[in-house]
Design an enzyme around this catalytic site. Structure first.
Site, PDB file in Angstrom:
ATOM      1  N   PHE A 111      15.407  30.614  27.898  1.00  0.00           N
ATOM      2  CA  PHE A 111      14.238  29.737  26.829  1.00  0.00           C
ATOM      3  C   PHE A 111      12.969  30.429  27.372  1.00  0.00           C
ATOM      4  O   PHE A 111      11.943  30.054  26.813  1.00  0.00           O
ATOM      5  CB  PHE A 111      14.504  28.611  26.711  1.00  0.00           C
ATOM      6  CG  PHE A 111      15.732  28.095  26.172  1.00  0.00           C
ATOM      7  CD1 PHE A 111      16.116  28.594  24.920  1.00  0.00           C
ATOM      8  CD2 PHE A 111      16.558  27.074  26.854  1.00  0.00           C
ATOM      9  CE1 PHE A 111      17.327  28.008  24.262  1.00  0.00           C
ATOM     10  CE2 PHE A 111      17.737  26.803  26.036  1.00  0.00           C
ATOM     11  CZ  PHE A 111      18.015  27.218  25.110  1.00  0.00           C
ATOM     12  N   LYS A 148      17.604  29.729  37.495  1.00  0.00           N
ATOM     13  CA  LYS A 148      18.672  30.789  38.193  1.00  0.00           C
ATOM     14  C   LYS A 148      18.775  31.519  37.015  1.00  0.00           C
ATOM     15  O   LYS A 148      19.574  31.348  36.086  1.00  0.00           O
ATOM     16  CB  LYS A 148      19.617  30.163  38.812  1.00  0.00           C
ATOM     17  CG  LYS A 148      19.523  29.351  40.049  1.00  0.00           C
ATOM     18  CD  LYS A 148      20.565  28.521  40.416  1.00  0.00           C
ATOM     19  CE  LYS A 148      19.946  27.732  41.715  1.00  0.00           C
ATOM     20  NZ  LYS A 148      20.936  26.799  42.203  1.00  0.00           N
ATOM     21  N   LYS A 153      24.874  34.363  42.074  1.00  0.00           N
ATOM     22  CA  LYS A 153      25.807  33.787  42.541  1.00  0.00           C
ATOM     23  C   LYS A 153      26.697  33.200  41.350  1.00  0.00           C
ATOM     24  O   LYS A 153      27.784  32.560  41.171  1.00  0.00           O
ATOM     25  CB  LYS A 153      25.490  32.517  43.440  1.00  0.00           C
ATOM     26  CG  LYS A 153      24.652  31.449  43.027  1.00  0.00           C
ATOM     27  CD  LYS A 153      25.100  30.444  42.267  1.00  0.00           C
ATOM     28  CE  LYS A 153      23.846  29.673  41.640  1.00  0.00           C
ATOM     29  NZ  LYS A 153      24.447  28.515  40.635  1.00  0.00           N
TER      30      LYS A 153
HETATM   31  P1  NAD Z   1      21.144  22.658  31.313  1.00  0.00           P
HETATM   32  O1  NAD Z   1      22.041  23.656  31.306  1.00  0.00           O
HETATM   33  O2  NAD Z   1      21.564  21.327  31.422  1.00  0.00           O
HETATM   34  O3  NAD Z   1      20.625  22.958  29.885  1.00  0.00           O
HETATM   35  C1  NAD Z   1      20.047  21.600  29.083  1.00  0.00           C
HETATM   36  C2  NAD Z   1      18.328  21.482  29.083  1.00  0.00           C
HETATM   37  O4  NAD Z   1      18.057  22.687  28.250  1.00  0.00           O
HETATM   38  C3  NAD Z   1      17.819  20.627  28.734  1.00  0.00           C
HETATM   39  O5  NAD Z   1      16.888  20.003  29.389  1.00  0.00           O
HETATM   40  C4  NAD Z   1      17.247  20.797  27.347  1.00  0.00           C
HETATM   41  O6  NAD Z   1      16.204  19.987  26.965  1.00  0.00           O
HETATM   42  C5  NAD Z   1      16.830  21.983  27.663  1.00  0.00           C
HETATM   43  N1  NAD Z   1      16.888  23.105  26.060  1.00  0.00           N
HETATM   44  C6  NAD Z   1      17.782  22.900  25.287  1.00  0.00           C
HETATM   45  N2  NAD Z   1      17.261  23.782  24.283  1.00  0.00           N
HETATM   46  C7  NAD Z   1      16.088  24.326  24.622  1.00  0.00           C
HETATM   47  C8  NAD Z   1      15.090  25.380  23.888  1.00  0.00           C
HETATM   48  N3  NAD Z   1      15.501  25.715  22.779  1.00  0.00           N
HETATM   49  N4  NAD Z   1      14.176  25.431  24.585  1.00  0.00           N
HETATM   50  C9  NAD Z   1      13.749  24.938  26.067  1.00  0.00           C
HETATM   51  N5  NAD Z   1      14.649  24.131  26.610  1.00  0.00           N
HETATM   52  C10 NAD Z   1      15.676  23.838  25.771  1.00  0.00           C
HETATM   53  O7  NAD Z   1      19.737  22.723  32.291  1.00  0.00           O
HETATM   54  P2  NAD Z   1      19.689  22.673  33.721  1.00  0.00           P
HETATM   55  O8  NAD Z   1      21.100  22.112  34.356  1.00  0.00           O
HETATM   56  O9  NAD Z   1      18.487  21.585  33.985  1.00  0.00           O
HETATM   57  O10 NAD Z   1      19.243  24.020  34.295  1.00  0.00           O
HETATM   58  C11 NAD Z   1      17.827  24.402  34.139  1.00  0.00           C
HETATM   59  C12 NAD Z   1      17.823  25.708  35.217  1.00  0.00           C
HETATM   60  O11 NAD Z   1      18.098  25.141  36.479  1.00  0.00           O
HETATM   61  C13 NAD Z   1      19.027  26.674  35.292  1.00  0.00           C
HETATM   62  O12 NAD Z   1      18.348  27.995  35.481  1.00  0.00           O
HETATM   63  C14 NAD Z   1      19.978  26.762  36.053  1.00  0.00           C
HETATM   64  O13 NAD Z   1      20.439  27.497  36.785  1.00  0.00           O
HETATM   65  C15 NAD Z   1      18.880  25.757  37.137  1.00  0.00           C
HETATM   66  N6  NAD Z   1      19.820  25.079  37.901  1.00  0.00           N
HETATM   67  C16 NAD Z   1      20.575  23.905  37.679  1.00  0.00           C
HETATM   68  C17 NAD Z   1      21.233  23.154  38.601  1.00  0.00           C
HETATM   69  C18 NAD Z   1      22.158  21.856  38.067  1.00  0.00           C
HETATM   70  O14 NAD Z   1      23.122  21.622  38.648  1.00  0.00           O
HETATM   71  N7  NAD Z   1      22.184  21.454  36.752  1.00  0.00           N
HETATM   72  C19 NAD Z   1      21.034  23.328  39.881  1.00  0.00           C
HETATM   73  C20 NAD Z   1      20.187  24.110  40.178  1.00  0.00           C
HETATM   74  C21 NAD Z   1      19.500  25.026  39.398  1.00  0.00           C
HETATM   75  P1  13P Z   2      26.104  25.519  37.580  1.00  0.00           P
HETATM   76  O1  13P Z   2      25.153  26.131  36.584  1.00  0.00           O
HETATM   77  O2  13P Z   2      27.265  26.424  37.655  1.00  0.00           O
HETATM   78  O3  13P Z   2      26.639  24.152  37.520  1.00  0.00           O
HETATM   79  O4  13P Z   2      25.357  25.740  39.122  1.00  0.00           O
HETATM   80  C1  13P Z   2      24.472  24.843  39.554  1.00  0.00           C
HETATM   81  C2  13P Z   2      23.680  25.263  40.736  1.00  0.00           C
HETATM   82  O5  13P Z   2      22.969  26.014  40.355  1.00  0.00           O
HETATM   83  C3  13P Z   2      23.973  24.674  42.106  1.00  0.00           C
HETATM   84  O6  13P Z   2      23.182  24.844  42.951  1.00  0.00           O
END
Ligand code: NAD
Ligand code: 13P
Length: 327
Positions: free
Chosen positions: A73, A96, A181
């Site tokens: 997005f 990521k 990763k």
């Molecule tokens: P997610 O995978 O849980 O996705 C849901 C999010 O996307 C919600 O906040 C939702 O509001 C948003 N969303 C849905 N449709 C959308 C649109 N059209 N436009 C904008 N936003 C929209 O999201 P996440 O887990 O918060 O991951 C976000 C980033 O953080 C990713 O790059 C992920 O790799 C990274 N990340 C996640 C984790 C984790 O454990 N969840 C950990 C570290 C890094």
């Molecule tokens: P997943 O998106 O595979 O859940 O990984 C979360 C993450 O980036 C943990 O550091």
């Protein structure tokens, strides 16, 4: 020094608005209950976190911008932010993933910098969200380009007794670790789905780490070896291959013999959350294909081919094991 002397108290958080099954709007529920009941149920956010469904209003006057949304997005979000943010704003990306454009791969921090004309650091690490939310100890890595002072400001902002952050001058290395990763975690999930055991999974993780390092250094020769030993490197690889969503969906994909698509599994298993690894595998494959590097990255290429049904899940070991020569 108290945080309150340095940082504004209110944190405005842009929320992509959704109407919940109850008919209520997600942002209104967050502000009423201090809880994101859809994406992080059961966890109270600070009262200083204010959900705002209006993107322009959420960034107005902000001088520190934290980007954390699924990577697919980001191009659209950046387009909407052009001309709407302060010239002196500093950004940090927790995202990521990468974009692949005609000119080649573009990391998300570079997309932010190029489209918005501001500096962007990154924060990556072994950081599965629901574990951090209950304050279990973890570490993270801030990657910065030149300005150590800015990096230290981010470290001070994020650091807590249970979230230990350190900074390294290697923005591309840190961001590529977090991005790549997720591809390896898909491979690890296939191994779990095929019940091949821990030794095989460890082998896939090792081969994956080797490809992460080789790919990062080919794209950006400045990437440092030491970055792979930070939380953003080996630690994030381990936690994602053990407990992440990419692993979980890939396990289900392999158990079903590749007969149910990742889109279907993502919708069913993640309930609105997004997988990053499948699209990243495709993006990495495009780069490898374009640059003539496919032979050098058998694991990355195989993960993509399995995801699109060109190879069966069992190919993860048959094809990934041959040893490319990177020198
Ligand atoms: P997610 O995978 O849980 O996705 C849901 C999010 O996307 C919600 O906040 C939702 O509001 C948003 N969303 C849905 N449709 C959308 C649109 N059209 N436009 C904008 N936003 C929209 O999201 P996440 O887990 O918060 O991951 C976000 C980033 O953080 C990713 O790059 C992920 O790799 C990274 N990340 C996640 C984790 C984790 O454990 N969840 C950990 C570290 C890094
Ligand atoms: P997943 O998106 O595979 O859940 O990984 C979360 C993450 O980036 C943990 O550091």
């Amino acid at each position: 020094m108290s945080y309150h002397c340095v940082y504004a108290d209110e944190v405005r958080m842009w929320v992509f608005e959704e109407v919940l099954p109850t008919g209520e709007k997600l942002s209104e529920v967050i502000n009423k209950t201090n809880e994101n009941i859809k994406y992080l149920p059961g966890i109270k956010l600070g009262k200083n976190v204010v959900a705002d469904p209006d993107l322009e209003n959420a960034v107005r006057d902000a001088n520190m911008l934290v980007f954390v949304t699924p990577h697919q997005f980001m191009e659209g979000i950046c387009r909407r932010l052009v001309g709407k943010i302060r010239d002196d704003a500093e950004a940090i990306s927790l995202i990521k993933g990468m974009e692949v454009k005609k000119e080649g791969p573009c990391m998300i921090s570079a997309l932010i910098s190029e489209q918005l004309g501001i500096n962007s650091c990154v924060l990556m690490g072994a950081n599965i969200a629901n574990e951090i939310a209950v304050e279990k100890f973890s570490e993270a890595t801030v990657g910065y380009r030149k300005d150590k002072e800015i990096a230290e400001k981010w470290v001070q902002l994020f650091n807590t007794s249970y979230f230990m952050v350190s900074a390294v001058q290697d923005v591309e290395g840190v961001e590529l670790c977090g991005t790549l990763k997720n591809v390896v975690a898909i491979g690890a999930g296939f191994v779990d789905g095929l019940e091949m055991g821990n030794n095989t999974k460890a082998a896939i993780m090792r081969i994956g780490l080797r490809e992460m390092k080789a790919f990062s250094k080919l794209l950006f020769p400045s990437v440092k070896d030491s970055t792979f030993f930070e939380s953003c490197g080996v630690a994030d690889l381990i936690t994602t291959c053990l407990g992440g969503r990419n692993r979980k969906c890939a396990e289900a994909f392999a158990r079903n013999g590749g007969k149910r698509s990742f889109d279907e599994l993502e919708a069913e298993m993640l309930q609105g959350q997004k997988l990053q690894g499948v699209s990243t595998a495709k993006e990495v494959y495009e780069v490898l294909n374009h640059r003539g590097w496919l032979e050098l990255f058998p694991l990355f290429s195989t993960v993509h081919k399995i995801c699109i049904g060109q190879l069966p899940p069992s190919a993860i070991v048959e094809y990934s094991e041959h040893k490319p020569n990177y020198s």
